[in-house]
Design an enzyme around this catalytic site. Structure first.
Site, short mmCIF file in Angstrom:
data_model
loop_
_atom_site.label_atom_id
_atom_site.label_comp_id
_atom_site.label_asym_id
_atom_site.label_seq_id
_atom_site.Cartn_x
_atom_site.Cartn_y
_atom_site.Cartn_z
CE LYS A 207 -3.64 -2.06 2.93
NZ LYS A 207 -4.83 -1.89 2.09
NE ARG A 281 -10.71 -10.50 -1.42
CZ ARG A 281 -11.11 -9.65 -2.36
NH1 ARG A 281 -11.44 -10.10 -3.55
NH2 ARG A 281 -11.18 -8.36 -2.12
#
Length: 427
Positions: A207, A281
């Protein structure tokens, strides 16, 4: 200590000198909040934020009109992660005071836990804090198991192990069983599954700073479902509920997972990793497999899962996804009763097929051809829920945390969602 500033409520408008839209006024006796009947709880919360901004750190809620909901609205706006504040609460009947005290204990725990620096809150610490909170309200009605490190790999928790192996702090699975019946054969009413990424760098799909600086809060889903179970217990939950927290750091190291890796799950699904920043996830999948094995009436997972949900709803609503219209309607009804913001976003059968991979059954991220990122993330999770069309709710927790203060909230965690899930569990 300075004398407490008295805060009173009035249904009369403020004196004209304060302006026709004034929501509060100040006099020699203290501060008066002027309710207009349109959004009284929101008005109280916004006024409390302004009062805190004035540097007033000791208040007394005084006079008539205060109840648990209004006291709570004031506290939601007044509380902030820096500094101390003291509130002298008004006289409430026993039931209202108990409700307020439980909110203060449990939802403040959620906010404070989410706000904690990643350096002091790793996967093991998060799991232990969850155990401590629920044990405090449930006593001997709760048992738990903590699995960590290489034991996860040996027991087949490959998503959680893969994501967490790049950190010196071992990944952890907390499996907690709240069983008020005392009967080991009692059916499981509900399973709660929480994403507990205690810091998310994005891994090798790293990020930028502007997107990483709030990633201590990426365990907000785990904190929310933990708080929800604890709060439901204080409201008299008498059904068996199991909690699964999937806790890990997502960091870069020589042992971190890489793009192109393939994860094989216990249900036989193979997933190609094409974005290490879509790690939530991957860990939730392990928890959902365990939850499905319990054959509960409902499974609720909560996760700060996608930026797409925040793009759609900002930080003002939690995003809800489900194939089960009736159950989704029940959660939205619970949200309305608790005055918490939820909004349902689309989840269709075709979203389940929008994660194609050339090397595995699933890709862990969508492509430019399938831009509905929050919906495809929910579609991904559905592959790990045995009966995904019934009894499953996915909450993308876009309202969990605010990077900057707004008129109703300080910067930091909000605690939103705890009461709604607890309401659904006890309905």
């Amino acid at each position: 200590m300075t004398e407490a500033m008295k805060i009173t409520l009035s249904t009369q408008p403020a004196d004209a000198r304060w302006g026709e839209k004034a929501t509060y006024s100040i006099n020699n006796d203290g501060i008066t909040l002027h309710l207009n009947g349109a959004d009284d709880l929101g008005l109280i919360q916004r006024a409390a934020r302004k009062i805190d901004g004035l540097g007033i750190k000791h208040v007394q809620l005084s006079g008539e009109g205060w109840d648990a909901d209004r006291c709570w609205a004031f506290w939601q706006g007044y509380k902030a992660p820096k500094g101390t504040r003291k509130v002298v609460w008004p006289d409430l009947d026993d039931a209202q005071r108990q409700e307020l005290d439980n909110r203060l204990m449990i939802i403040d725990w959620v906010r404070d836990t989410i706000n904690a620096p990643a350096e002091e809150l790793g996967p093991s610490q998060l799991a232990q804090r969850a155990v401590d909170l629920i044990s405090n309200v449930a006593g001997d009605r709760v048992t738990y198991r903590i699995t960590k490190g290489e034991d996860l790999r040996e027991q087949g928790y490959m998503g959680l192990h893969t994501v967490g192996r790049g950190s010196e702090r071992s990944p952890v699975l907390l499996a907690l069983d709240y069983n008020p019946t005392g009967d080991k054969e009692a059916p499981v009413y509900a399973c709660l599954v929480g994403k507990g990424i205690t810091f998310d760098s994005g891994g090798y799909s790293i990020k930028q700073t502007a997107f990483m600086d709030s990633m201590k809060s990426d365990m907000g889903g785990a904190a929310t479902v933990t708080g929800a179970l604890a709060f439901a217990i204080t409201r008299g939950l008498n059904k068996r509920v199991k909690l699964f927290l999937c806790c890990a750091d997502n960091l870069i190291s020589g042992n971190a997972f890489k793009l192109g890796d393939i994860i094989t799950y216990r249900n036989g699904k193979k997933v190609e990793v094409m974005n290490t920043d879509a790690e939530g996830r991957l860990v939730l999948a392990d928890g959902l497999i365990d939850a499905s094995a319990q054959k509960p009436e409902m499974i609720i997972d909560a996760a700060t899962l996608t930026g797409a949900a925040k793009t759609a709803l900002g930080n003002d609503y939690h995003a809800l996804f489900s194939f089960d219209d009736a159950l989704a309607g029940r959660l939205l009804a619970s949200a309305a009763q608790e005055n918490e913001p939820f909004w349902r976003l689309p989840l269709a059968e075709f979203h389940r097929s929008q994660l194609p991979s050339n090397f595995a059954e699933l890709n862990n991220t969508g492509s430019a051809a399938y831009p509905a990122g929050a919906s495809t993330a929910a579609g991904f999770l559905s592959h790990f829920v045995e009966n995904y069309q019934q009894g499953w709710l996915h909450i993308d927790c876009s309202a969990t945390y605010r990077k900057a203060p707004v008129e109703q909230w300080s910067a930091g965690a909000t605690g939103l969602g705890v009461r709604t899930i607890a309401n659904l569990l006890t309905a």
